[in-house]
Every structure is written in C-alpha cells, then in structure tokens.
Design an enzyme around this catalytic site. Structure first.
Site, short mmCIF file in Angstrom:
data_model
loop_
_atom_site.label_atom_id
_atom_site.label_comp_id
_atom_site.label_asym_id
_atom_site.label_seq_id
_atom_site.Cartn_x
_atom_site.Cartn_y
_atom_site.Cartn_z
N ASP A 171 0.64 -0.75 0.05
CA ASP A 171 -0.16 0.32 0.03
C ASP A 171 0.87 1.23 -0.11
OD1 ASP A 171 -2.56 1.62 0.62
OD2 ASP A 171 -1.76 2.11 1.89
N TYR A 182 2.55 10.17 -0.77
CA TYR A 182 3.88 9.08 0.15
C TYR A 182 5.32 9.56 -0.35
CZ TYR A 182 0.79 6.69 2.28
OH TYR A 182 -0.65 6.41 3.03
#
Ligand code: NDP
Length: 283
Positions: free
Chosen positions: A43, A48
């Site tokens: 994930d 990010y």
C-alpha cells in the site's frame, strides 16, 4: 495468505504492507524485505513520495507482477479534477513502472470528489486499475458518492484500531458490500497503546505480542490490515496471525477499549484545510 473478495470479484490479500513515512530509497529495501517475508499486498500513495521505490522493489523481487497486489492513491485534485485525475494515475503508473494497479483509492473525501471518481471509473474501465475505492470517507460522504455515480467503491481505507473501532462504519460497509481496510492498525504506537493492560494481558494469555493481538482482532472483525514496519522481524511478526484465535471473552474486552482516540480527524475543518494546502512528502 488469507484473501478477501472485493465486490467486483477481484481477490485481495487480507494482510498487506504499508509504506507511509518511509523515504523513497528506504522503501525499496523495506518492500523487498516485506515481499521476502511473504507479503503480497503493498500500500503506497502518490503523496507518500515513494511509489518509485515500491516499483523498483517489485521489479527486483523477481515475483511475477500478477502475484503482487499494488495499491496506490490519488491525491486531492484542486482544478480540472476529471482530467487531472487521469494524469495523476498515469504519473503514478510511470513512477511504479507498471501498466495497471490492482486498487486505486481516492485518498481523501476532499475536493471535487465526483469528478475525481468519474475519472477513476473511466480508468477502471480502461484497465488501468483492477478495482477502485476510497479512503477516509465517513458513511455520509460515501452515500453521496454512491448515489450520484455508477460504480460502487470496492473498499474504504480508514483509521481503525482498538482505540478507534469504527463500529458504525463497519456496519455501513457490510450493508453495501464495501471492504473496510484499517490504516494505522497499530495506532502508530500512539496513546501508549502497546502498554494497555487489556491488550498486554490478552497477548500474554495467547503467548503472542500486543501487535499480533491488535491485528488479529481487526482480522476477526473482517477488517483488512496494512501494518507498516521498517524491521524485518516485525514484518514477519505482523504476518504471523493465524496460529491463534481470540475468543469471545477477548473480543468483548477489547471492544471496551473504544474511546475515539483519533490520529487524524477528517471532521475537523482545520484538518481539511491542511490537506488542501498539503503539497506532499519529500524525503
Ligand atoms: P501502523 O499502525 O502500521 O504503525 C506503524 C508503527 O508501529 C511504526 O512506528 C512501527 O515501527 C511500529 N510497529 C510495527 N510493527 C510493530 C510491532 N510488531 N511491534 C511494535 N511496534 C511495531 O501505522 P501506519 O500509519 O504506518 O499505518 C499503516 C499503513 O496504513 C501506512 O503505512 C499506510 O500505507 C496506510 N495509511 C493510510 C492513510 C490514509 O490516509 N489512507 C493514513 C495513514 C496510514 P517500526 O517501523 O520501527 O517497526
């Protein structure tokens, strides 16, 4: 590996590996170690800043692409959301070095969510995502999204742990055939959760760790999980959940721990504004 079937027939591992707050360089090694430990769901998210690291690890692992379930997420599109969502997915795929993701999630219920979703529906139909879903949606927002669009989200990824149990959401998702997946299933170790007496006593009773108790508790409630660890021994520990079972007494005791201790509350206007202004992590 235990699996869960999504509402479009796609099969997903019940336990996955999350890479939030791991730098791009370190992500490559962390994902390689996680794949070696046996994880088959990774994930990540555009925001990010480590999709490229995930992609390098998948390529280096030698594991066939179709055996790894890759999840990434769309960050908030502020303008021309339909077109920019399509571009955002193409950019994610380029960073990952893949031609499809297994699950594409709308990261936040913020911005022009309907235009974002319709663009995700088009990407799904074009085969760029094998399933589409959302993250951080409360039931009222989900209802709005479902009422005005064609494809029902396959999954909602949201904060769920013993101190924030999300019973109402679990019920709503079950009624609508939507899988609930817990982010921060270990509450990121916040609120002294690892030394909570009910959890430490339950762990001692089963000869397991507190982390394993928290993760097994989520799993037994039908919640998918994506714990993060940078340490190989903890990666293995967090995957080793099926050699014991919490009994009704354990489940009842853990149920009493719910106290709405929230890491990130989407119902706080200041948090929504912070998200809108957020530019992403750079490591
Ligand atoms: P977690 O609840 O998974 O906790 C991670 C923390 O717990 C790290 O500090 C880790 O330390 C520690 N830890 C991990 N395993 C153990 C263990 N067995 N014993 C003791 N400590 C342990 O937090 P995350 O916020 O990372 O959530 C998991 C994933 O969920 C993210 O990586 C991301 O993929 C996703 N997520 C999604 C969000 C969303 O908005 N959709 C928001 C936040 C997360 P160490 O690394 O040193 O082992």
């Amino acid at each position: 590996m235990q699996t869960i079937q999504l509402n479009n027939g796609v099969t997903m591992p019940a336990v996955g590996f999350g890479v939030f707050q791991i730098g791009d360089k370190e992500t490559e090694q962390a994902v390689l170690s996680a794949l070696q430990a046996g994880y088959r769901l990774i994930d990540t998210a555009a925001v990010y800043g480590n999709e490229a690291g995930v992609g390098r690890a998948i390529a280096k692992s030698g594991i066939p692409r179709e055996e790894i379930f890759v999840v990434t997420k769309l960050w908030i599109q502020k303008h021309d959301a339909y077109e920019n969502t399509s571009k955002a997915l193409d950019s994610s795929l380029a960073r990952l070095g893949l031609d499809y993701v297994d699950l594409y999630l709308m990261h936040q219920p913020v911005g022009d969510i309907h235009a974002q979703w319709r663009s995700m529906e088009a990407a799904y139909k074009a085969g760029k995502a094998k399933a589409i879903g959302v993250s951080n949606f409360h039931p009222d927002r989900l209802q709005d999204l479902m009422a005005l669009n064609e494809i029902k989200p396959a999954l909602n990824q949201l904060e769920t742990h013993p101190f924030y149990q999300r019973e109402a959401e679990l019920k709503f998702h079950a009624e609508h055939g939507i899988v609930q997946q817990a982010w921060s299933p270990l509450a990121e170790g916040k609120f002294d959760i690892f030394s909570n007496p009910v959890l430490t006593q339950t762990a001692a009773k089963h000869g397991k760790s507190v982390a394993q108790v928290m993760l097994r508790w989520l799993n037994q409630r039908g919640v998918a999980i994506i714990p993060k660890s940078a340490r190989p021994e903890r990666m293995a520990e967090n995957l080793d959940l099926f050699g014991f079972e919490l009994d009704a007494d354990d489940m009842e005791k853990i149920a009493t721990l719910n106290r709405n201790e929230i890491i990130f509350d989407l119902r706080e206007p200041a948090n929504v504004q912070w998200l809108i202004e957020f530019q992403g992590f750079s490591f």
